[in-house]
Design a protein around this motif. Structure first.
Motif, mmCIF file in Angstrom:
data_model
loop_
_atom_site.group_PDB
_atom_site.id
_atom_site.type_symbol
_atom_site.label_atom_id
_atom_site.label_comp_id
_atom_site.label_asym_id
_atom_site.label_seq_id
_atom_site.Cartn_x
_atom_site.Cartn_y
_atom_site.Cartn_z
ATOM 1 N N LEU A 216 0.974 -1.249 0.281
ATOM 2 C CA LEU A 216 -0.054 0.127 -0.194
ATOM 3 C C LEU A 216 0.932 1.275 0.098
ATOM 4 C CD1 LEU A 216 -2.787 -1.071 2.399
ATOM 5 C CD2 LEU A 216 -2.517 -1.803 0.177
ATOM 6 N N THR A 217 1.769 1.170 0.935
ATOM 7 C CA THR A 217 2.802 2.595 0.993
ATOM 8 C C THR A 217 3.387 2.591 -0.357
ATOM 9 O OG1 THR A 217 3.198 1.565 3.353
ATOM 10 C CG2 THR A 217 4.524 3.678 2.363
ATOM 11 N N LEU A 218 3.967 1.650 -1.014
ATOM 12 C CA LEU A 218 4.987 2.138 -2.077
ATOM 13 C C LEU A 218 3.674 2.278 -3.325
ATOM 14 C CD1 LEU A 218 7.430 -0.743 -2.231
ATOM 15 C CD2 LEU A 218 7.802 1.512 -1.908
ATOM 16 N N SER A 219 2.585 1.650 -3.485
ATOM 17 C CA SER A 219 1.539 2.148 -4.484
ATOM 18 C C SER A 219 1.383 3.533 -4.386
ATOM 19 C CB SER A 219 0.360 1.352 -4.424
ATOM 20 O OG SER A 219 -0.382 1.448 -3.121
ATOM 21 N N GLY A 220 1.185 4.069 -3.029
ATOM 22 C CA GLY A 220 0.735 5.667 -2.914
ATOM 23 C C GLY A 220 1.958 6.301 -3.395
ATOM 24 N N TRP A 221 2.991 5.862 -2.940
ATOM 25 C CA TRP A 221 4.258 6.676 -3.047
ATOM 26 C C TRP A 221 4.492 6.821 -4.682
ATOM 27 C CZ3 TRP A 221 9.013 5.828 -5.151
ATOM 28 C CH2 TRP A 221 10.098 6.938 -5.295
ATOM 29 N N SER A 222 4.373 5.777 -5.327
ATOM 30 C CA SER A 222 5.060 5.600 -6.791
ATOM 31 C C SER A 222 4.155 6.174 -7.603
ATOM 32 C CB SER A 222 5.329 4.488 -7.038
ATOM 33 O OG SER A 222 4.054 3.501 -7.158
ATOM 34 N N SER A 223 2.725 6.527 -7.408
ATOM 35 C CA SER A 223 1.656 7.089 -8.163
ATOM 36 C C SER A 223 1.910 8.396 -8.672
ATOM 37 C CB SER A 223 0.338 6.803 -7.688
ATOM 38 O OG SER A 223 0.001 5.618 -7.362
ATOM 39 N N ASN A 224 2.708 9.036 -7.546
ATOM 40 C CA ASN A 224 2.993 10.531 -7.620
ATOM 41 C C ASN A 224 1.617 11.156 -7.698
ATOM 42 O OD1 ASN A 224 4.478 12.712 -7.733
ATOM 43 N ND2 ASN A 224 5.788 12.233 -9.463
ATOM 44 N N ASN A 225 0.824 11.192 -6.735
ATOM 45 C CA ASN A 225 -0.424 11.813 -6.684
ATOM 46 C C ASN A 225 -0.734 11.822 -5.095
ATOM 47 O OD1 ASN A 225 -3.235 11.724 -5.991
ATOM 48 N ND2 ASN A 225 -3.760 10.757 -7.931
ATOM 49 N N LYS A 226 -1.350 13.036 -4.806
ATOM 50 C CA LYS A 226 -1.194 13.023 -3.188
ATOM 51 C C LYS A 226 -2.267 12.454 -2.653
ATOM 52 C CE LYS A 226 -3.468 17.934 -4.205
ATOM 53 N NZ LYS A 226 -3.005 18.348 -5.366
ATOM 54 N N TYR A 227 -3.372 12.033 -3.262
ATOM 55 C CA TYR A 227 -4.466 11.594 -2.547
ATOM 56 C C TYR A 227 -3.773 9.999 -2.371
ATOM 57 C CZ TYR A 227 -7.666 15.026 -3.881
ATOM 58 O OH TYR A 227 -8.109 16.446 -3.989
ATOM 59 N N SER A 228 -3.205 9.576 -3.467
ATOM 60 C CA SER A 228 -2.495 8.177 -3.249
ATOM 61 C C SER A 228 -1.439 8.085 -2.083
ATOM 62 C CB SER A 228 -1.862 7.615 -4.457
ATOM 63 O OG SER A 228 -2.838 7.648 -5.638
ATOM 64 N N LEU A 229 -0.732 9.247 -2.061
ATOM 65 C CA LEU A 229 0.394 9.497 -1.227
ATOM 66 C C LEU A 229 -0.293 9.280 0.468
ATOM 67 C CD1 LEU A 229 3.314 9.380 -0.502
ATOM 68 C CD2 LEU A 229 3.265 12.119 -0.432
ATOM 69 N N LEU A 230 -1.160 10.173 0.603
ATOM 70 C CA LEU A 230 -1.953 10.157 1.830
ATOM 71 C C LEU A 230 -2.420 8.711 2.249
ATOM 72 C CD1 LEU A 230 -3.922 13.543 1.805
ATOM 73 C CD2 LEU A 230 -2.428 12.770 3.267
#
Lengths: 173, 341
Positions: free
Chosen positions: B135-149
């Motif tokens: 989950l963490t890596l998918s959020g970060w690698s998408s380069n999207n603030k909602y994903s990162l959050l």
């Protein structure tokens, strides 16, 4: 070639490669990921040495908890790729080279040092040796022979936890 | 360790994999039907008999879609993240025993568990802690603030609830005296299930399992109204399907672990008094295990459609100020009771 040796060679290769990649990647997230891979390979090596408890704690604590926090920090800081430094060879570098050579000699010595046989012969000589790495054995030794160091360590850890909470607190009531 | 052992392990893995994949498909269907029932709707009932083929139509739809990777995304990690999620979800099942008796296969006694390791409980906890990375890596690698959050929320949430989870399991380990899951199940013969011996630990473990699987009421990493879709906003096609699969596979894994640790695993009370042939006993044990898992899966869905989502601070307060002390107290009380008895 025994299956044990094949497993060891694979894990060792993964460990060494991921270690090298960890220090050479410019992107900090990639470095962190290779470090996690390195921890995994190490855990696998521990299992081949019948040290299951150490192996699983390696994954649980280092790969599962500490590296998550490291990754967390890297992501929040949004670090850019690091710039390679342009440096001239100075006297200081000859010193580092010497230290690196000494370390190499040490490693070669340790590898060449015969510890009295392989895991196979150890297994034949003392069947007890295989149980040293189990949770039961580590638990009973910790709470009998090494109970004072164990309790002292836990007090130290407790102090560290309390200290961390005090430092993280924004205001004192 | 020779060729036959490897072959037997491979057969077990393939069977387990197939069963879980099929269960995931039908789980998606039951989820939609149960939610429809709870919300007084009909739910999917067109494809196949009573809509039973709906999940296969959905999978086909997902696979035929275009796979879009955002330009600014880290392509490698973007692909790696769903793989981590799915691998962790499936490999946890390796230590869960599904029947007590052994069967003979290729002239060997084969246990009904893929790997009977003596650190089974720790293995489950270790793999659960690895699940954060997907989950963490998918959020970060998408380069999207909602994903990162979403990714950051998931890591904070999972680390917080892992503690409560680990501490609840300690009660079970103390009662059983072993980390081996086959021993844990064997210890719960008759009605002496750990749910009865460890009622508080059972509740904290189940709540922590809900949080670890990111299911409602703890589905903050993908909270639709605030985060669009959370960590998998930027995923489409097969990679999205993998996340979807991982979520449901995680639910199955969590249910199987809850059943093994607290609901007696494959134990059927008083089955040994009937003196049935071994084949029938194994079949009944596997059936009992599957029915228990199915019941836990139903509970997961029931809760999801009945309880509203927590706010983030409520989630953290619950994790650190309620769950952790209760789980710790449970360990101490268990210890005192065991000392007195």
């Amino acid at each position: 070639m025994s299956s044990e040796l094949i497993v060891f060679l694979i894990l060792a290769a993964v460990g060494v490669l991921s270690g090298i990649l960890m220090i050479t990647r410019p992107n900090p997230v990639n470095s962190a990921l290779f470090l996690i891979l390195n921890f995994m390979a190490l855990a696998g090596l521990y299992i081949t040495l019948h040290a299951q408890f150490v192996a699983i704690i390696q994954i649980l604590v280092y790969a599962g908890a500490i590296m998550v926090l490291v990754l967390f920090v890297i992501m929040l800081l949004n670090l850019e790729d690091e710039e390679p430094l342009r440096e001239q060879m100075s006297k200081r570098h000859y010193g580092s080279l010497l230290v690196a050579l000494l370390a190499l000699v040490l490693i070669v010595q340790v590898i060449g040092w015969n510890s009295g046989g392989t895991l196979e012969t150890m297994r034949e000589q003392s069947p007890h040796a295989l149980r040293i790495g189990t949770v039961e054995h580590i638990g009973s030794v910790l709470f009998t022979e090494h109970v004072y160091p164990f309790e002292l360590t836990s007090i130290l850890l407790l102090a560290a936890i309390v200290g961390a909470i005090v430092m993280a607190k924004k205001r004192f009531p | 360790m020779d060729f036959t052992d490897i072959l037997i392990s491979l057969i077990k893995i393939v069977v387990m994999f197939g069963v879980v994949l099929l269960t995931v498909a039908e789980l998606v269907y039951t989820e939609r039907r149960i939610s429809a029932f709870i919300q007084n709707r009909l739910g999917p009932n067109r494809v196949g008999w009573k809509g039973l083929l709906q999940p296969y139509a959905d999978v086909l739809k997902l696979l035929l879609k275009e796979d879009i990777v955002p330009t600014a995304a880290n392509r490698f990690i973007h692909t790696l993240a769903p793989v981590i999620s799915i691998a962790v979800a499936f490999s946890t099942l390796a230590v869960v025993p599904i029947a007590g008796e052994t069967i003979r296969l290729f002239g060997r006694e084969v246990q009904m568990v893929i790997a009977d390791v003596n650190i089974g409980v720790l293995y489950i906890l270790a793999l659960t802690s690895m699940g954060v990375y997907g989950l963490t890596l998918s959020g970060w690698s998408s380069n999207n603030k909602y994903s990162l959050l979403g990714g950051l929320r998931s890591s904070a949430q999972m680390i917080s609830y892992e503690l409560a989870m680990g501490l609840s399991v300690i009660g079970v380990i103390m009662v059983t005296g072993s980390l081996r899951l086959t021993d844990v199940v064997a210890h719960q013969s008759g009605w002496m299930w750990n749910m009865i011996l460890q009622p508080v630990g059972f509740v904290t473990f189940v709540v922590a399992a809900f949080a670890e699987t990111n299911r409602a009421p703890f589905d903050l990493p993908e909270a639709e109204p605030e985060l669009v879709g959370g960590y998998h906003t930027e995923y489409s096609s097969f990679k999205f399907a993998l996340f979807f699969l991982a979520e449901y596979a995680n639910m199955i894994t969590a249910s199987a672990v809850i059943v093994t640790l607290y609901l007696g695993g494959w134990q059927v009370p008083y089955l040994e008094l009937l003196n049935l042939p071994v084949g029938v006993t194994i079949a009944l044990q596997i059936l009992a295990f599957m029915l228990k898992v199915a019941f836990m899966l139903f509970v997961f869905q029931w809760v999801r459609w009945s309880v509203p989502r927590f706010r983030y601070d409520q989630l953290m307060n619950l994790g650190w100020k309620v769950m952790l002390p209760i789980a710790l107290a449970n360990v101490i009380v268990t210890g005192i009771v065991m000392l007195l008895l």
